[in-house]
Enzyme design. Sequence first.
Site, PDB file in Angstrom:
ATOM      1  N   SER A   1      36.952  -9.540  85.320  1.00  0.00           N
ATOM      2  CA  SER A   1      36.565  -9.252  86.707  1.00  0.00           C
ATOM      3  C   SER A   1      37.044  -7.853  87.116  1.00  0.00           C
ATOM      4  O   SER A   1      36.291  -7.083  87.713  1.00  0.00           O
ATOM      5  CB  SER A   1      37.174 -10.281  87.661  1.00  0.00           C
ATOM      6  OG  SER A   1      36.743 -11.580  87.326  1.00  0.00           O
TER       7      SER A   1
ATOM      8  N   ARG B   1      42.308  -5.445  93.810  1.00  0.00           N
ATOM      9  CA  ARG B   1      42.603  -6.841  94.120  1.00  0.00           C
ATOM     10  C   ARG B   1      41.959  -7.265  95.442  1.00  0.00           C
ATOM     11  O   ARG B   1      41.563  -8.422  95.612  1.00  0.00           O
ATOM     12  CB  ARG B   1      44.112  -7.121  94.099  1.00  0.00           C
ATOM     13  CG  ARG B   1      44.430  -8.624  94.074  1.00  0.00           C
ATOM     14  CD  ARG B   1      45.780  -8.957  93.489  1.00  0.00           C
ATOM     15  NE  ARG B   1      45.811  -8.720  92.065  1.00  0.00           N
ATOM     16  CZ  ARG B   1      45.359  -9.594  91.139  1.00  0.00           C
ATOM     17  NH1 ARG B   1      44.854 -10.763  91.494  1.00  0.00           N
ATOM     18  NH2 ARG B   1      45.415  -9.294  89.870  1.00  0.00           N
TER      19      ARG B   1
ATOM     20  N   HIS C   1      38.516  -7.987  94.436  1.00  0.00           N
ATOM     21  CA  HIS C   1      38.534  -9.218  93.641  1.00  0.00           C
ATOM     22  C   HIS C   1      38.523 -10.454  94.534  1.00  0.00           C
ATOM     23  O   HIS C   1      37.909 -11.460  94.223  1.00  0.00           O
ATOM     24  CB  HIS C   1      39.782  -9.198  92.753  1.00  0.00           C
ATOM     25  CG  HIS C   1      39.956 -10.379  91.853  1.00  0.00           C
ATOM     26  ND1 HIS C   1      40.811 -11.413  92.143  1.00  0.00           N
ATOM     27  CD2 HIS C   1      39.371 -10.703  90.683  1.00  0.00           C
ATOM     28  CE1 HIS C   1      40.748 -12.305  91.173  1.00  0.00           C
ATOM     29  NE2 HIS C   1      39.886 -11.906  90.272  1.00  0.00           N
TER      30      HIS C   1
END
Lengths: 207, 207
Positions: free
Chosen positions: A10, A35, A38
């Site tokens: 990812s 992040r 994400h």
Amino acid sequence: MKPLDIEKKSMEIIEQELGERASAWPLKELLVVKRCIHTSADFDYGDNLVFSPGAVDTALDALKRGVTIVTDTSMAAAGINKRSAAALGVEVLCFISDPDVAEEAKRRGVTRSAVCMEKAAALGRPVIAAVGNAPTALIRLKELADEGKFRPELIIGVPVGFVNVVEAKEMILESDIPHIVAKGRKGGSNIAAAIVNALLYQVHREM
Amino acid sequence: MKPLDIEKKSMEIIEQELGERASAWPLKELLVVKRCIHTSADFDYGDNLVFSPGAVDTALDALKRGVTIVTDTSMAAAGINKRSAAALGVEVLCFISDPDVAEEAKRRGVTRSAVCMEKAAALGRPVIAAVGNAPTALIRLKELADEGKFRPELIIGVPVGFVNVVEAKEMILESDIPHIVAKGRKGGSNIAAAIVNALLYQVHREM
């Protein structure tokens, strides 16, 4: 695929799709940006995050010293990796559901979130304030700092919303308190937790 | 401005900026769409949410009958308005941190999220499954349904991510289980909680 492999894949996809924007961020900040993407699949976080100079280093140092993290929502607290935090002696606290906070807020006609930040100040310990919901929490933090009563090690200022949110963030952006802020309307408890986790994981990676 | 006034104003701004897209949604669905945008400031939810026919009515009926809500993350559970749920006799459960779930997942080499859905099935009660994180939870729900073992009243299928997420959602979209799904990569625990809250508030508004 195992969870860790999925995360790795990812992050590769995110970095690839960020393209030139990825190389524009210093590595330590890029890890935070990635992040946030994400956790939201929203590439706007490739543009809207603002780090005050040295904010990430300040945060990593504070985490290594076992700083206390105070969030404005139980959702943000729930999203923080407790195992990673506990391994550093970092406590994660949220006062929003405390009966005394509700009482005090009602009595004074202020928000519970603002009272939560006062309760964070009253801890008398180094604190990272992670705000994913309430602009009034940011405003109260700025006031407490101006009054010389409380200065968090870092403010994570990522409330989401359409009313008062942009202005409250600008207040933190203009302050000299170390901060990580998502400019504009976007943010949320998930983003606040993602930023904390990105910082925690960096400390663990260095160890 | 008081919190309720801020929310009202926010919803007005969202509806205004949705423009023609707002009138394309039936009112009951629009209320869900707007709350997803409210929690993320991401107008993509004005396009990517898919409701199976009658999904909202099915959900409202189930909530009125005190359905149990099972989430795949503690963050989604934390984001659900517990007072609104409790007023309907609706319990909110998340098994992801249960020691027996971790053990079982390790033993069988499956994800904890998948085991959580089995634990939801084993409750033997009507359940709304709200999935904001794990595509494997959706896949396991589909398998349990195909095996005739478990059929949730509604699946809220909004995991976020870059690997296996789109495919898992397609699996639910093609199923005959009532569902609310965010097509594509976007979603998250915050979105799962927002959808549940939007449904809870509709029940309360009707009462």
